[in-house]
Motif scaffolding. Sequence first.
Motif, PDB file in Angstrom:
ATOM      1  N   UNK A  25      18.427 -74.409  79.004  1.00 11.55           N
ATOM      2  CA  UNK A  25      18.654 -75.471  78.027  1.00 11.55           C
ATOM      3  C   UNK A  25      18.662 -76.827  78.735  1.00 11.55           C
ATOM      4  N   UNK A  26      18.271 -77.877  78.029  1.00 12.36           N
ATOM      5  CA  UNK A  26      18.320 -79.219  78.627  1.00 12.36           C
ATOM      6  C   UNK A  26      19.737 -79.577  79.054  1.00 12.36           C
ATOM      7  N   UNK A  27      19.839 -80.375  80.097  1.00 12.68           N
ATOM      8  CA  UNK A  27      21.143 -80.847  80.569  1.00 12.68           C
ATOM      9  C   UNK A  27      21.580 -82.039  79.720  1.00 12.68           C
ATOM     10  N   UNK A  28      22.707 -81.887  79.053  1.00 13.42           N
ATOM     11  CA  UNK A  28      23.250 -82.972  78.233  1.00 13.42           C
ATOM     12  C   UNK A  28      23.936 -83.995  79.126  1.00 13.42           C
ATOM     13  N   UNK A  29      24.736 -83.492  80.063  1.00 13.89           N
ATOM     14  CA  UNK A  29      25.408 -84.359  81.020  1.00 13.89           C
ATOM     15  C   UNK A  29      25.655 -83.555  82.282  1.00 13.89           C
ATOM     16  N   UNK A  30      25.752 -84.245  83.414  1.00 14.97           N
ATOM     17  CA  UNK A  30      26.022 -83.563  84.673  1.00 14.97           C
ATOM     18  C   UNK A  30      27.387 -82.887  84.619  1.00 14.97           C
ATOM     19  N   UNK A  31      28.354 -83.532  84.000  1.00 13.79           N
ATOM     20  CA  UNK A  31      29.707 -82.970  83.919  1.00 13.79           C
ATOM     21  C   UNK A  31      29.701 -81.641  83.166  1.00 13.79           C
ATOM     22  N   UNK A  32      29.027 -81.610  82.004  1.00 11.59           N
ATOM     23  CA  UNK A  32      28.954 -80.373  81.220  1.00 11.59           C
ATOM     24  C   UNK A  32      28.181 -79.300  81.974  1.00 11.59           C
ATOM     25  N   UNK A  33      27.128 -79.720  82.652  1.00 13.55           N
ATOM     26  CA  UNK A  33      26.328 -78.773  83.438  1.00 13.55           C
ATOM     27  C   UNK A  33      27.175 -78.137  84.538  1.00 13.55           C
ATOM     28  N   UNK A 134      29.280 -86.071  99.590  1.00 12.39           N
ATOM     29  CA  UNK A 134      29.718 -86.390  98.232  1.00 12.39           C
ATOM     30  C   UNK A 134      28.539 -86.348  97.262  1.00 12.39           C
ATOM     31  N   UNK A 135      28.847 -85.994  96.008  1.00  7.62           N
ATOM     32  CA  UNK A 135      27.789 -85.697  95.037  1.00  7.62           C
ATOM     33  C   UNK A 135      27.549 -86.846  94.070  1.00  7.62           C
ATOM     34  N   UNK A 136      26.322 -86.885  93.606  1.00  5.67           N
ATOM     35  CA  UNK A 136      25.937 -87.785  92.518  1.00  5.67           C
ATOM     36  C   UNK A 136      26.369 -87.134  91.189  1.00  5.67           C
ATOM     37  N   UNK A 137      26.521 -87.920  90.143  1.00  9.24           N
ATOM     38  CA  UNK A 137      26.297 -89.372  90.038  1.00  9.24           C
ATOM     39  C   UNK A 137      27.503 -90.213  90.463  1.00  9.24           C
ATOM     40  N   UNK A 138      28.655 -89.571  90.717  1.00  5.19           N
ATOM     41  CA  UNK A 138      29.825 -90.345  91.115  1.00  5.19           C
ATOM     42  C   UNK A 138      29.572 -91.081  92.440  1.00  5.19           C
ATOM     43  N   UNK A 139      28.803 -90.427  93.301  1.00  2.46           N
ATOM     44  CA  UNK A 139      28.477 -91.008  94.609  1.00  2.46           C
ATOM     45  C   UNK A 139      26.953 -90.935  94.800  1.00  2.46           C
ATOM     46  N   UNK A 140      26.235 -91.880  94.251  1.00  9.54           N
ATOM     47  CA  UNK A 140      24.766 -91.832  94.321  1.00  9.54           C
ATOM     48  C   UNK A 140      24.246 -92.171  95.714  1.00  9.54           C
ATOM     49  N   UNK A 141      22.927 -92.065  95.877  1.00 11.58           N
ATOM     50  CA  UNK A 141      22.266 -92.466  97.111  1.00 11.58           C
ATOM     51  C   UNK A 141      22.758 -93.846  97.519  1.00 11.58           C
ATOM     52  N   UNK A 142      23.058 -94.079  98.801  1.00  5.57           N
ATOM     53  CA  UNK A 142      22.790 -93.224  99.966  1.00  5.57           C
ATOM     54  C   UNK A 142      24.001 -92.424 100.452  1.00  5.57           C
ATOM     55  N   UNK A 143      24.982 -92.153  99.589  1.00  7.95           N
ATOM     56  CA  UNK A 143      26.203 -91.476 100.041  1.00  7.95           C
ATOM     57  C   UNK A 143      25.893 -90.149 100.729  1.00  7.95           C
ATOM     58  N   UNK A 144      25.034 -89.325 100.127  1.00 12.30           N
ATOM     59  CA  UNK A 144      24.748 -88.005 100.705  1.00 12.30           C
ATOM     60  C   UNK A 144      24.109 -88.128 102.084  1.00 12.30           C
TER      61      UNK A 144
END
Length: 341
Positions: A25-33, A134-144
Amino acid sequence: MSQYVHLSNPDPEWAAVSAHIPIAKPIVSIEAYREEIMAARARRKANTVPEQSATEGLKVIEKTIQVENGEIRVRAYIPDAQDHETDGFPLILWTFGGGESISGFVLGSIDDEDVLLRNLSVNSRIVCATGDYRKAPEHPFPAAVNDTCATLKWALNNSSDFSINISKGFIVGGVSAGGNLAAVLAQRGLKDPDLKGKITGQLLVMPTVVSPHAYPEKFKSELLSFDKDENNKMLPKGHCEKFLEAYHGSNNAPNLEVSPLLAESFEGLPPAYIQVCGVDLLRDEAFLYERLLREAGVSTKLDVYPGLPHGFHIIFKDFKATKKQREDFVKGLDWLLHRSD
């Protein structure tokens, strides 16, 4: 048509399994996923016999280190030295790619790779270091990228305590998104004064090396697998786009540390061992990256898994091809360490 399209003809074991896997199924939000994936993982874990992992013959050290605007867990797996190993071990920095969910940059942790790294350390006589970027979207590029680089330097700065001898080999490696981060670090290693001349190899398992928004015009006719199957059951196009959007936002300007394939030159990079799947949106970019490295004079070794999807070895541990992938992985590492031809 991609010159590699024939590799997408399904492997018999994958064909039998995939017939019973619904289209994602399509991802509605990263949090829900994330919630959905974690629940699915818990169900699988409850119904799966755990893989055996080395618990003796090694020391595991875990720390929390400071990174820019935060902190991350880091871990080192150090084999117990035998009489002939008093001069230390080679090092591999291993970067996870999302675990069983195949969703790097937004999910996953160093715990996902614990079994792999315990066994690799003991059996291949190598220090394995890893960090919980740290993970996106809370910590986007270039954090990883920066967190992974910080993990690498943590291991190097503790090389004497961890029995590391980089003259025996210093490998950066990872799977999927982790492969992306490893490729980026290999390129950083050409310029970063703390790393320059030290990295001796890169081990890239089914890596992503170029954003689909940044395909160079001259290579677009070769990069067709991303659009080949929008309903790919292991790594659907829509999911991949969501992960990348979370990672680098809506800014689609080409960036070398998101898309290492865009480098002006690949000369001087360390040898690369690369694994590629036939039924994978990332297939064509991995083939192209290997070719560009080779044409620049970089030594490469390539293993291909026809008819198999991205990350098959993580989910389908009983496949015949999974056994081969694991054997190839060890042989590829040995090749990078000059332990074999």
